[in-house]
Design an enzyme around this catalytic site. Structure first.
Site, PDB file in Angstrom:
ATOM      1  N   GLN A 326       0.822  -1.201   0.000  1.00  0.00           N
ATOM      2  CA  GLN A 326       0.000   0.000   0.000  1.00  0.00           C
ATOM      3  C   GLN A 326       0.863   1.262   0.000  1.00  0.00           C
ATOM      4  OE1 GLN A 326      -3.087  -0.765  -0.371  1.00  0.00           O
ATOM      5  NE2 GLN A 326      -4.005   1.264  -0.426  1.00  0.00           N
ATOM      6  N   GLU A 353       2.440 -25.854   9.204  1.00  0.00           N
ATOM      7  CA  GLU A 353       2.725 -26.172  10.612  1.00  0.00           C
ATOM      8  C   GLU A 353       1.593 -25.741  11.537  1.00  0.00           C
ATOM      9  OE1 GLU A 353       6.675 -26.125  12.100  1.00  0.00           O
ATOM     10  OE2 GLU A 353       7.536 -26.019  10.088  1.00  0.00           O
TER      11      GLU A 353
END
Length: 374
Positions: A326, A353
């Site tokens: 941004q 994980e």
């Protein structure tokens, strides 16, 4: 000293080639060997087995700095250290460690970890891969999915059901070399991010391995998997902090040079607010990671804390990478700048994980136990 060593290596060796590694989906063997020479491919393994003999705080710091240079190198290092080497050292016999750990500490050879399957990911107790004892051998059948380092790995820690009626208590762990008859791999996955690391299926078709390749005892596989992931999440927290730091670095560097309305972007309060929030979240993630590592190093319970570190770190690095794009505007959306790669690399940290949803369940479950809520 460790941080400086890792940072210099990341800046001089990893960062300059990270874009090319990503673009070409190229596993970097020479860089992995150099990481091994620095002791990073066996960082928490005892020196008597060829490791560096450091603790998990050192490991978390190294993971951050390496991932700051290249997230792919970070996950290669993480999967090898905590998912392959650690469970063998923690649960293996001296013979298994001599055969499957000692030769894997230099960066010349890597290993992998086979838990997830095409039909189960978060439901790790529903393993459909089976291992049947026939004489002095186990015969393994099934497929493991989404395996990091699977294409290059010479050996895998694999979880399979040995007694279906016992459900998760009937899962056992095995060490299976790729040379075992009946062991093959699938195609490399074409991934959104961390494209320098390979991700493949491990395929077992009447794969025969010696009885001696059982890791721990029959029925201990699920426990081994869960304790392995507890430690692994510290590594992914480190990777997340490293990606987040790289994205913040990119945003600050660009904003300090890009002029708008006659001044650098860093003079605009709107940009300053973004940078402040990014830095705040990043530092909180880093401290959560340190806490989890210190608890493990002290021999205390750390399941909740490693889940917190992984959850906060992964969601933070995705947030920071988003905000960096941004700030860069259009330049953040093209491959001329590393911001878009950081964004793509960050996204996986909320998935592997243990997804963010699973981390919240782990945290809540342990929290309620602390309050003795039944």
């Amino acid at each position: 000293m460790l941080r400086d060593t890792c940072r210099n290596f990341a800046e001089n060796e990893l960062k300059p080639v990270a874009a090319a590694v990503d673009k070409n989906h190229q596993f970097p063997p020479e860089l992995v060997r150099k990481m091994g020479q620095l002791g990073l491919m066996a960082i928490a393994i005892p020196e008597k087995y060829g490791g560096t003999g450091l603790d998990y705080l050192a490991y978390s710091i190294a993971m951050e700095e390496i991932s700051r240079g290249d997230a792919s190198a970070g996950v290669i290092m993480s999967a090898h250290n905590t998912l392959y080497l650690a469970p063998i050292v923690d649960n293996g016999t001296e013979e298994q460690i001599k055969e499957f750990v000692v030769p894997f500490t230099t960066g010349e050879r890597v290993g992998c970890f086979g838990l997830s399957e095409p039909g189960n990911g978060s439901d790790a107790g529903a393993a459909s891969t089976t291992a049947k004892l026939v004489g002095d051998e186990y015969v393994v059948n099934g497929t493991k999915a989404w395996i990091t380092n699977g294409h290059e790995a010479e050996t895998a820690v694999v979880f399979a059901t040995t007694e279906k009626a016992r459900k998760h208590k009937g899962i056992s762990a095995f060490v299976i070399p790729k040379s075992a008859p009946g062991f093959s791999i699938g195609k490399k996955e074409d991934k959104l991010g961390i494209r320098g690391s390979s991700t493949v299926n491990l395929i077992f078709e009447d794969c025969r391995i010696p009885k001696a390749n059982l890791l721990g005892k029959e029925g201990e596989g699920f426990k081994i998997a869960m304790t392995t992931l507890d430690a692994g999440r510290i590594g992914i927290a480190g990777q997340s902090v490293g990606i987040g730091q790289a994205a913040l670095d990119c945003a600050v560097e660009y904003a300090s040079k890009r002029l708008a309305f006659g001044a650098p972007l860093t003079k605009l309060q709107a940009i300053q607010m973004k940078l402040a929030d990014m830095a705040l979240k990043l530092e909180a993630s880093r401290l959560l990671m340190y806490r989890a590592a210190l608890l493990k190093d002290a021999g205390r319970k750390y399941t909740k804390e490693s889940a917190m570190a992984k959850l906060h770190g992964s969601e933070t690095c995705t947030y920071i990478a988003h905000q960096a794009i941004q700030i860069l505007g259009g330049m953040g959306y093209v491959s001329d700048m590393p911001a878009e790669r950081h964004y793509r690399d960050a996204r996986i940290t909320e998935i592997y994980e243990g997804t963010s949803e699973i981390q919240r369940l782990v945290i809540a479950g342990n929290l309620l136990k602390e309050y003795d809520v039944k």
